[in-house]
Design an enzyme around this catalytic site. Structure first.
Site, PDB file in Angstrom:
ATOM      1  N   CYS A 112       0.809  -1.227   0.000  1.00  0.00           N
ATOM      2  CA  CYS A 112       0.000   0.000   0.000  1.00  0.00           C
ATOM      3  C   CYS A 112       0.839   1.272   0.000  1.00  0.00           C
ATOM      4  O   CYS A 112       0.323   2.351  -0.292  1.00  0.00           O
ATOM      5  CB  CYS A 112      -0.946   0.000   1.198  1.00  0.00           C
ATOM      6  N   HIS A 245      -3.538   7.193   1.661  1.00  0.00           N
ATOM      7  CA  HIS A 245      -3.898   5.829   1.277  1.00  0.00           C
ATOM      8  C   HIS A 245      -5.277   5.525   1.844  1.00  0.00           C
ATOM      9  O   HIS A 245      -5.587   5.859   2.989  1.00  0.00           O
ATOM     10  CB  HIS A 245      -2.868   4.846   1.818  1.00  0.00           C
ATOM     11  N   ASN A 275     -10.071  -0.502  -0.425  1.00  0.00           N
ATOM     12  CA  ASN A 275      -8.618  -0.401  -0.365  1.00  0.00           C
ATOM     13  C   ASN A 275      -8.030  -1.011  -1.629  1.00  0.00           C
ATOM     14  O   ASN A 275      -8.117  -2.217  -1.840  1.00  0.00           O
ATOM     15  CB  ASN A 275      -8.116  -1.140   0.884  1.00  0.00           C
TER      16      ASN A 275
END
Length: 318
Positions: A112, A245, A275
């Protein structure tokens, strides 16, 4: 010499998987998911779509946004956790799909935090004179790694791709970057499988200890934001937009609170996208730009954290 973001682009697969649809196959509910994560739906790539296919559309849109011809690109970096193959790199495959050849193309794997790592690398290469026009992509097909019977993870992730064109400039664009990692936490968030003699050795699904990830992320993102601001000689009040993020709305809210920022100045795409790992920051950035929120001359802070742990932040004048 500096580098600046000349254009942005993104792509989300056509299929949308809602919480209500998920609740038909796993023990969960729309209300439960939204309350704990902020996610209402996510995009899922078709079976035949590869990570490089998602990336290609995002890159073409970014090049168009920047007004840059693909022949002018001299560096391509793809941040991904879900490459098309073990090798060659997804970047090499993407370069071929773009129909351009010869310049360096490689993948970055920091989950990520991958886009932040990749953009930091491109910035360094432009500042050194090794490149003049870089394309940096975050692209993921996380649906390949999801155990759809694990309600702790299947509700969180989605597919997509985002890209930026980074060009050399005499005016400051990227103001400061900071990257960190701590491998002692490698067991908290992982996909442990590895190919061995023609079969997968280990679990091929995303595994996550949610509470442990949350606690570490909140602290790490707050600290690195302050360090990046200090390196740039700026204050928290100098930030116009936070582009984080998109993992969990509570982590995003905690980061904004630490920076003294209203959520009105945070780009949040989590609700509709979930996500998307390395793709989430460039997807959010492109959304902020295309929606008219992020304007030229404004200061943005991008930051993310992923398995490893690996984390980082970038302060930029857009």
């Amino acid at each position: 010499m500096y580098s600046r973001i000349a254009g942005t682009g993104s792509y989300l697969p056509e299929r949308i998987l809602s919480n209500h649809e998920l609740a038909q196959t796993v023990d969960t509910s729309h209300e439960w998911i939204v309350t704990r994560t902020g996610i209402s739906s996510r995009h899922i790539a078709s079976e035949e779509q590869l990570t490089s296919d998602l990336a290609l559309i995002a890159v073409e849109r970014a090049l168009e946004s920047a007004g840059v011809a693909k022949e002018d690109v001299d560096l391509l970096i793809v941040a991904t956790t879900t490459p098309d193959n073990i090798f060659p790199s997804t970047a090499c495959l993407l370069q071929n799909k773009l129909g351009v050849h010869g310049f360096p193309a490689f993948d970055v794997q920091a989950v990520c935090a991958g886009f932040v790592y990749a953009l930091t690398t491109a910035n360094a290469m432009i500042k050194s004179g090794a490149a003049k026009c870089a394309v940096v992509v975050g692209a993921e097909k996380l649906s390949n790694l999801i155990n759809w019977q694990d309600r702790g993870t299947c509700i969180l992730f989605g597919d997509g791709a985002g890209a930026v064109v980074l060009t050399a400039s005499e005016e400051p664009g990227i103001l400061a970057t900071k990257l960190k990692a701590d491998g002692r936490y490698n067991g908290i968030l992982k996909t442990a499988a590895r190919p061995k003699q023609g079969v997968l050795d280990g679990e091929p699904w995303i595994y996550m200890e949610g509470n442990a990830v949350f606690k570490f992320a909140v602290r790490a993102l707050a600290d690195i934001a302050e360090e990046t601001l200090a390196e740039a000689g700026l204050e928290k009040t100098d930030i116009d937009w936070l582009v984080p993020h998109q993992a969990n709305v509570r982590i995003i809210e905690s980061t904004a609170k630490h920076l003294g920022m209203s959520m009105d100045n945070v780009i949040v795409t989590l609700g509709e996208q979930g996500n998307t790992s390395a793709a989430s920051i460039p997807l959010a950035l492109d959304h902020g730009v295309k929606s008219g929120k992020i304007q030229r001359g404004q200061t943005i802070l991008m930051e993310g954290i992923g398995g490893g742990f690996a984390w980082g932040s970038i302060l930029a004048k857009f």
